[in-house]
Design an enzyme around this catalytic site. Structure first.
Site, PDB file in Angstrom:
ATOM      1  N   HIS A  97      76.672 -22.211  57.300  1.00 49.31           N
ATOM      2  CA  HIS A  97      76.476 -22.788  55.973  1.00 49.31           C
ATOM      3  C   HIS A  97      76.203 -24.288  56.061  1.00 49.31           C
ATOM      4  O   HIS A  97      76.953 -25.091  55.501  1.00 49.31           O
ATOM      5  CB  HIS A  97      77.701 -22.516  55.101  1.00 49.31           C
ATOM      6  CG  HIS A  97      78.086 -21.075  55.034  1.00 49.31           C
ATOM      7  ND1 HIS A  97      79.112 -20.548  55.774  1.00 49.31           N
ATOM      8  CD2 HIS A  97      77.546 -20.030  54.346  1.00 49.31           C
ATOM      9  CE1 HIS A  97      79.217 -19.251  55.519  1.00 49.31           C
ATOM     10  NE2 HIS A  97      78.280 -18.921  54.667  1.00 49.31           N
TER      11      HIS A  97
ATOM     12  N   PRO B 110      74.078 -26.248  54.504  1.00 50.69           N
ATOM     13  CA  PRO B 110      73.983 -26.995  53.244  1.00 50.69           C
ATOM     14  C   PRO B 110      75.344 -27.376  52.663  1.00 50.69           C
ATOM     15  O   PRO B 110      75.480 -28.417  52.015  1.00 50.69           O
ATOM     16  CB  PRO B 110      73.241 -26.023  52.319  1.00 50.69           C
ATOM     17  CG  PRO B 110      72.437 -25.171  53.247  1.00 50.69           C
ATOM     18  CD  PRO B 110      73.300 -24.997  54.469  1.00 50.69           C
ATOM     19  N   ASP B 111      76.366 -26.548  52.917  1.00 52.34           N
ATOM     20  CA  ASP B 111      77.698 -26.844  52.390  1.00 52.34           C
ATOM     21  C   ASP B 111      78.287 -28.104  53.000  1.00 52.34           C
ATOM     22  O   ASP B 111      79.105 -28.784  52.375  1.00 52.34           O
ATOM     23  CB  ASP B 111      78.653 -25.682  52.682  1.00 52.34           C
ATOM     24  CG  ASP B 111      78.347 -24.456  51.846  1.00 52.34           C
ATOM     25  OD1 ASP B 111      77.503 -24.549  50.940  1.00 52.34           O
ATOM     26  OD2 ASP B 111      78.939 -23.396  52.114  1.00 52.34           O
ATOM     27  N   HIS B 112      77.908 -28.418  54.226  1.00 51.75           N
ATOM     28  CA  HIS B 112      78.604 -29.455  54.979  1.00 51.75           C
ATOM     29  C   HIS B 112      77.811 -30.738  55.145  1.00 51.75           C
ATOM     30  O   HIS B 112      78.359 -31.744  55.571  1.00 51.75           O
ATOM     31  CB  HIS B 112      78.957 -28.930  56.378  1.00 51.75           C
ATOM     32  CG  HIS B 112      79.611 -27.583  56.369  1.00 51.75           C
ATOM     33  ND1 HIS B 112      79.284 -26.577  57.236  1.00 51.75           N
ATOM     34  CD2 HIS B 112      80.561 -27.075  55.560  1.00 51.75           C
ATOM     35  CE1 HIS B 112      80.004 -25.502  56.968  1.00 51.75           C
ATOM     36  NE2 HIS B 112      80.782 -25.784  55.951  1.00 51.75           N
TER      37      HIS B 112
END
Length: 394
Positions: free
Chosen positions: A169, A171-173
């Protein structure tokens, strides 16, 4: 560091990007009240990795790392009492945050208009995948699908027809959490000057597109799609990751000038010193041949030793690290006190990565993440007036 002390969030975010956004505020002293459900858990509470391999709602390392310093309030938002309590909290908060699917907060009776009715100057952050408008507005997504539709997987493929992507993920980080936090900071400043609240909508696909760098610029300016070339460079050679001596050991080498190539060629010797390879264009035309020369040299040496030799000569190089090495062996991170250990009632002493900055030479000291519903009694008492320091949003 309590730079943001006195700012309160009613935080309805879960999973990755949302909690990481609000964690940035809790690490600087803001009060983040994480509203959770005991029946519909935050998926990262249930997803691990778990300390010692033992599952439990308070044992997820992923959850812990994204929720440092927060307080947990467990509510049934679909019940009359839970909904009323949520509105009480919002009325005394500065910011409301959520990253649910489209319409979820509205169905819970916690949309922007409902929140403004109890807190007229509220700052309201939503983080949908696509945004609230447009033909795809109602579609759901997670980090992997956001990477796909934003072009991230395509542009990180190793070759045409092989869109492997970076995995997990990202984009989350990387992009979404920081873009959201910056927008909230700007809204807080605007409210301090005008007294007015703000509705912020961060479309995670749009945020992720900003993470691509020059790839879209190339198409927009030239009409040509950037090549899928993995770790290679369209303008420099050799520029790749090469095998080293040892099991699954690798070294990254980035030769971005003809002068750096002359230095590397002198180290490699043999055919590498041929004047026909003196220019970048010539090396790119014979890229497979050049990379075989480099790989033959690196494969006979340990990654760290090879990297030190090249760096000492002025050639950019680094051993490819993995998690254990970064935590246990990296001397730079150790010298800068990057890793922090925090005591936790169920996890014991566990390691967390620091925010990627120091302030006046000091690291931001992290506080432990909350147990599920740990602060219910205290928060409810504060809401009902037992604590006179509990204030309404200013």
């Amino acid at each position: 560091m309590d730079y943001l002390k006195g700012i309160r969030f009613a935080d309805f975010t879960w999973a990755g990007a949302g909690p990481f956004s609000t964690k940035l505020f809790s690490d600087f002293g803001a009060e983040i009240i994480k509203v959770e459900s005991a029946t519909r858990l935050d998926p990262v509470r249930a997803g691990g990795p778990f300390k010692d391999g033992k599952p439990g709602v308070n044992r997820s390392g992923y959850f812990a790392s994204r929720n440092t310093g927060k307080r947990s309030l467990s509510l049934d938002l679909k019940s009359e009492e839970g909904h009323a309590t949520a509105l009480e909290l919002i009325a005394r908060s500065d910011v409301v945050t959520s990253n649910f699917g489209p319409g979820a907060m509205e169905r819970l009776g916690l949309g922007y208009d409902a929140c403004r009715a109890v807190a007229p100057n509220i700052i309201y952050l939503q983080m949908p995948m696509y945004g609230a408008e447009g033909p795809r507005a109602n579609l759901l997504g997670v980090g992997m699908t956001i990477s796909a539709v934003s072009g991230f997987i395509w542009h990180t493929a190793y070759k045409p027809g092989d869109p492997i992507g970076p995995g997990t993920h990202y984009p989350d980080h990387a992009a979404n959490c920081y873009h959201a936090a910056f927008a909230v900071l700007a809204a807080l400043r605007q409210r301090r000057q005008t007294g007015e609240g703000t509705r912020i909508e961060l479309a995670q696909v749009e945020s992720t597109i900003n993470f691509h760098g020059p790839t879209f610029v190339e198409w927009a300016w030239s009409g040509e799609e950037p090549a899928q070339i993995g770790n290679r460079s369209p303008s420099a050679c050799p520029h790749n990751v090469f095998p080293s001596d040892g099991e699954d050991a690798w070294i990254a080498i980035a030769v971005e000038s003809d002068a750096a190539w002359r230095t590397l060629a002198g180290i490699l010797g043999g055919a590498a010193t041929d004047e026909s390879l003196a220019t970048s264009s010539a090396r790119l035309a014979r890229i497979d041949e050049v990379e075989r020369m480099v790989a033959a040299w690196t494969a006979a040496r340990g990654a760290e030793d090879a990297a030190e030799t090249l760096r000492a000569a002025g050639v950019p190089a680094a051993a490819v690290a993995h998690a254990r090495r970064l935590i246990e062996e990296d001397p730079q991170l150790a010298a800068r006190h990057y890793w922090q250990s925090i005591e936790h009632p169920e996890l014991g002493s566990t390691i967390y990565n620091s925010p990627p900055y120091t302030v006046d030479g000091e690291r931001v000291a992290l506080k432990r993440p909350p147990l599920l519903g740990e602060h219910n009694d205290a928060i409810l008492a504060e809401l009902r007036g037992a604590n006179p320091t509990w204030r309404a949003s200013e």
